[in-house]
Design a protein around this motif. Structure first.
Motif, mmCIF file in Angstrom:
data_model
loop_
_atom_site.group_PDB
_atom_site.id
_atom_site.type_symbol
_atom_site.label_atom_id
_atom_site.label_comp_id
_atom_site.label_asym_id
_atom_site.label_seq_id
_atom_site.Cartn_x
_atom_site.Cartn_y
_atom_site.Cartn_z
ATOM 1 N N MET A 125 8.336 4.594 -9.597
ATOM 2 C CA MET A 125 6.604 4.289 -9.294
ATOM 3 C C MET A 125 6.605 2.939 -9.539
ATOM 4 S SD MET A 125 5.493 7.332 -12.572
ATOM 5 C CE MET A 125 3.561 6.492 -12.522
ATOM 6 N N ALA A 126 7.368 2.075 -10.056
ATOM 7 C CA ALA A 126 7.194 0.759 -10.042
ATOM 8 C C ALA A 126 7.414 0.151 -8.658
ATOM 9 C CB ALA A 126 7.895 -0.137 -10.976
ATOM 10 N N ALA A 127 8.596 0.626 -7.979
ATOM 11 C CA ALA A 127 8.921 0.084 -6.804
ATOM 12 C C ALA A 127 8.080 0.689 -5.684
ATOM 13 C CB ALA A 127 10.460 1.026 -6.443
ATOM 14 N N ASP A 128 7.442 2.053 -5.999
ATOM 15 C CA ASP A 128 6.279 2.433 -4.996
ATOM 16 C C ASP A 128 5.239 1.686 -4.913
ATOM 17 O OD1 ASP A 128 7.837 4.802 -4.568
ATOM 18 O OD2 ASP A 128 6.640 6.074 -5.607
ATOM 19 N N GLU A 129 4.711 1.200 -5.948
ATOM 20 C CA GLU A 129 3.764 0.188 -6.057
ATOM 21 C C GLU A 129 4.021 -1.028 -5.301
ATOM 22 O OE1 GLU A 129 0.396 1.186 -7.291
ATOM 23 O OE2 GLU A 129 1.410 2.828 -7.245
ATOM 24 N N ARG A 130 5.033 -1.470 -5.206
ATOM 25 C CA ARG A 130 5.629 -2.778 -4.535
ATOM 26 C C ARG A 130 5.335 -2.606 -3.088
ATOM 27 N NH1 ARG A 130 3.778 -5.173 -8.154
ATOM 28 N NH2 ARG A 130 4.771 -6.229 -9.801
ATOM 29 N N ILE A 131 6.013 -1.350 -2.676
ATOM 30 C CA ILE A 131 6.194 -0.983 -1.266
ATOM 31 C C ILE A 131 4.556 -0.699 -0.716
ATOM 32 C CG2 ILE A 131 6.905 0.625 0.299
ATOM 33 C CD1 ILE A 131 9.018 -1.424 -0.758
ATOM 34 N N HIS A 132 3.834 -0.067 -1.645
ATOM 35 C CA HIS A 132 2.425 0.172 -1.338
ATOM 36 C C HIS A 132 1.662 -1.272 -1.151
ATOM 37 C CE1 HIS A 132 1.851 4.206 -3.608
ATOM 38 N NE2 HIS A 132 3.051 4.054 -2.784
ATOM 39 N N GLU A 133 1.959 -2.153 -1.549
ATOM 40 C CA GLU A 133 1.492 -3.417 -1.456
ATOM 41 C C GLU A 133 1.890 -4.120 -0.033
ATOM 42 O OE1 GLU A 133 1.586 -8.345 -2.818
ATOM 43 O OE2 GLU A 133 2.912 -6.759 -3.777
ATOM 44 N N GLU A 134 3.208 -3.900 0.414
ATOM 45 C CA GLU A 134 3.570 -4.349 1.747
ATOM 46 C C GLU A 134 3.012 -3.350 2.867
ATOM 47 O OE1 GLU A 134 5.155 -7.082 2.350
ATOM 48 O OE2 GLU A 134 5.061 -7.418 -0.028
ATOM 49 N N VAL A 135 2.842 -2.056 2.519
ATOM 50 C CA VAL A 135 2.414 -1.203 3.538
ATOM 51 C C VAL A 135 0.856 -1.715 3.887
ATOM 52 C CG1 VAL A 135 1.335 1.170 4.079
ATOM 53 C CG2 VAL A 135 3.722 0.550 2.987
ATOM 54 N N VAL A 136 0.134 -1.703 2.822
ATOM 55 C CA VAL A 136 -1.383 -2.308 3.117
ATOM 56 C C VAL A 136 -1.574 -3.814 3.539
ATOM 57 C CG1 VAL A 136 -3.493 -2.831 1.962
ATOM 58 C CG2 VAL A 136 -2.101 -0.985 0.920
ATOM 59 N N ARG A 137 -0.431 -4.802 3.309
ATOM 60 C CA ARG A 137 -0.215 -5.904 3.858
ATOM 61 C C ARG A 137 -0.224 -5.870 5.596
ATOM 62 N NH1 ARG A 137 1.367 -10.125 1.275
ATOM 63 N NH2 ARG A 137 2.814 -9.181 -0.305
ATOM 64 N N GLY A 138 0.523 -4.701 5.951
ATOM 65 C CA GLY A 138 0.890 -4.656 7.173
ATOM 66 C C GLY A 138 -0.294 -4.239 7.877
ATOM 67 N N LEU A 139 -1.063 -3.184 7.328
ATOM 68 C CA LEU A 139 -2.383 -2.580 7.768
ATOM 69 C C LEU A 139 -3.278 -3.662 7.990
ATOM 70 C CD1 LEU A 139 -2.787 0.898 5.817
ATOM 71 C CD2 LEU A 139 -1.968 0.539 8.090
ATOM 72 N N ALA A 140 -3.312 -4.564 6.903
ATOM 73 C CA ALA A 140 -4.324 -5.650 7.155
ATOM 74 C C ALA A 140 -4.334 -6.732 8.208
ATOM 75 C CB ALA A 140 -4.658 -6.201 5.801
ATOM 76 N N LEU A 141 -2.967 -6.606 8.599
ATOM 77 C CA LEU A 141 -2.371 -7.758 9.401
ATOM 78 C C LEU A 141 -3.112 -7.939 10.787
ATOM 79 C CD1 LEU A 141 -0.448 -10.230 10.233
ATOM 80 C CD2 LEU A 141 1.198 -8.279 10.978
ATOM 81 N N ARG A 142 -3.495 -6.737 11.235
ATOM 82 C CA ARG A 142 -4.241 -6.743 12.639
ATOM 83 C C ARG A 142 -5.539 -7.221 12.200
ATOM 84 N NH1 ARG A 142 -3.421 -4.759 17.909
ATOM 85 N NH2 ARG A 142 -4.866 -5.856 19.071
ATOM 86 N N GLY A 143 -6.181 -6.993 11.355
ATOM 87 C CA GLY A 143 -7.537 -7.202 11.020
ATOM 88 C C GLY A 143 -7.552 -8.720 10.649
ATOM 89 N N ARG A 144 -6.564 -9.274 9.880
ATOM 90 C CA ARG A 144 -6.613 -10.627 9.867
ATOM 91 C C ARG A 144 -6.382 -11.340 11.014
ATOM 92 N NH1 ARG A 144 -3.094 -9.484 4.557
ATOM 93 N NH2 ARG A 144 -4.890 -9.917 2.809
ATOM 94 N N ASN A 145 -5.506 -10.928 11.690
ATOM 95 C CA ASN A 145 -5.347 -11.661 13.129
ATOM 96 C C ASN A 145 -6.654 -11.675 13.850
ATOM 97 O OD1 ASN A 145 -2.773 -12.350 12.604
ATOM 98 N ND2 ASN A 145 -1.860 -10.521 13.462
ATOM 99 N N ARG A 146 -7.175 -10.390 13.887
ATOM 100 C CA ARG A 146 -8.477 -10.524 14.798
ATOM 101 C C ARG A 146 -9.807 -11.440 14.201
ATOM 102 N NH1 ARG A 146 -8.194 -5.268 14.919
ATOM 103 N NH2 ARG A 146 -9.301 -4.784 13.001
ATOM 104 N N ILE A 147 -9.659 -11.422 12.818
ATOM 105 C CA ILE A 147 -10.813 -12.453 12.463
ATOM 106 C C ILE A 147 -10.588 -13.791 12.085
ATOM 107 C CG2 ILE A 147 -12.055 -10.324 11.379
ATOM 108 C CD1 ILE A 147 -11.388 -11.426 8.674
#
Length: 372
Positions: A125-147
């Motif tokens: 579960m602890a590992a999942d949460e760390r990976i979740h952070e990276e997944v969301v970081r990847g999803l936010a990347l395009r939006g951050r680049n766009r703005i």
């Protein structure tokens, strides 16, 4: 993606009765997992394709964590609790906006997971949460680049307007000038600064885009591909000039020339790295100029407000400093959230820099005061 390994049943399976403290903590974890899953589902409802599938997979992963706490609680589940304040706020924003701002907040929420330090949570579960952070970081990347281009101009403009006009107003006020002189100086600083910032951003972004454009292959070069000598294959020199090893450059050139009608002169991104549109990340010249002008003017107006409303002397100085301080905290916190950093640290940094510059000017105004 998150692991699907089975979760152990914790203390209950070992025959131990959970303490009241454990039950309270498990119930809160359960509520938080349910709230986080709802956030991801709300975000998914505003997306499509692969992005939607990823967000729904994250919601499913939170559901597995939810089941872990349900198994531990057994008959002690009790009435459903609400998630913590931060998760509820995140859910509110996700339902109404679903923007990169919400993804940035979700990234911060995943980074705050306490599972790594809690014996009742599993390592998976602890590992999942760390990976979740990276997944969301990847999803936010395009939006951050766009703005990023417009956002940079907006933050820079607002911060510059706040600090420079506060320093100007305090410096002139401390010199002994009349309220009318301070007000006129502040309004002149607002207009001059906003025009200067807007023009500067336009020239800066326009120049940067032109530099990038100069680095891209020309249409004439693409058109010449079909006439190249396949045996000499000078196209390989293009790729070598861009940093590829001779063998890789030759293989790439052979592949391009072996595909009739191709116009691929650009290099592929490194393996595993998504190609980023530099023009998108920089933004448009007019967009950056407009954001810089408007946000500088908005920021520069704040220290002038007390004088516009009739405040005088030390009262006006204090009100201007307080209003600007609140605005600096807000811009710093916003930058922190969108960058995935600590909002509190970024807010305090903005406040310290702004007050430092304005304080220095105020002291100079006192030292070189006049009776204007």
């Amino acid at each position: 993606m998150p692991s699907s390994a089975p979760l152990p049943s914790g203390d209950i399976s070992a025959g131990h009765s959970p303490t009241k403290s454990q039950i309270r903590r498990w119930r809160q974890y359960l509520a938080d997992e349910r709230a986080e899953a709802a956030v991801y589902r709300d975000l998914a409802s505003r997306r499509s394709g692969e992005e939607r599938a990823i967000l729904l997979a994250l919601a499913d992963a939170e559901g597995r964590h939810e089941q872990h706490w349900l198994d531990l609680l057994g008959d002690e589940v009790g009435r459903p609790l609400r998630g913590d304040v931060r998760t509820r706020v995140l859910g509110f924003l996700a339902r109404r906006f679903g923007s990169v701002f919400v993804l940035a907040l979700a990234q911060r929420a995943e980074a705050r997971s306490e599972y790594a330090d809690d014996a009742d949570a599993t390592p998976t579960m602890a590992a999942d949460e760390r990976i979740h952070e990276e997944v969301v970081r990847g999803l936010a990347l395009r939006g951050r680049n766009r703005i990023s281009g417009t956002f940079r101009a907006a933050v820079f403009g607002a911060n510059d307007g706040l600090v420079s006009n506060l320093a100007l107003v305090l410096g002139i006020g401390a010199s002994g000038a009349s309220n009318q002189a301070v007000l006129l100086t502040g309004l002149a600083g607002l207009l001059a600064g906003a025009l200067s910032m807007g023009a500067g951003e336009y020239v800066s972004v326009r120049s940067q885009r032109e530099l990038l454009e100069a680095s891209r292959p020309s249409d004439q070069a693409r058109a010449a591909l079909v006439h190249l000598d396949v045996d000499a294959n000078e196209l390989a020199l293009v790729y070598r000039a861009r940093g590829m090893a001779p063998e890789d450059a030759q293989a790439r050139a052979d592949a391009v020339l072996g595909s009739p009608g191709t116009s691929a002169l650009t290099l592929p991104p490194p393996e595993g790295v998504e190609e980023v549109d530099e023009h998108e990340a920089i933004g448009t010249a007019w967009g950056a100029a407009g954001a810089s002008f408007c946000f500088f003017a908005s920021g520069a107006l704040i220290p002038v407000l007390p004088y516009l409303l009739g405040a005088e002397g030390l009262t006006a100085v204090v009100w201007a400093a307080v209003l600007v301080g609140v605005a600096l905290l807000g811009t710093g916190a916003t930058v922190g959230v969108l960058s995935g950093a600590s909002p509190a640290k970024r807010a305090l940094r903005q406040l310290a820099i702004g007050y430092g510059a304005a304080g220095a000017t105020y002291v100079l105004g006192l030292a070189f005061g006049s009776t204007v």
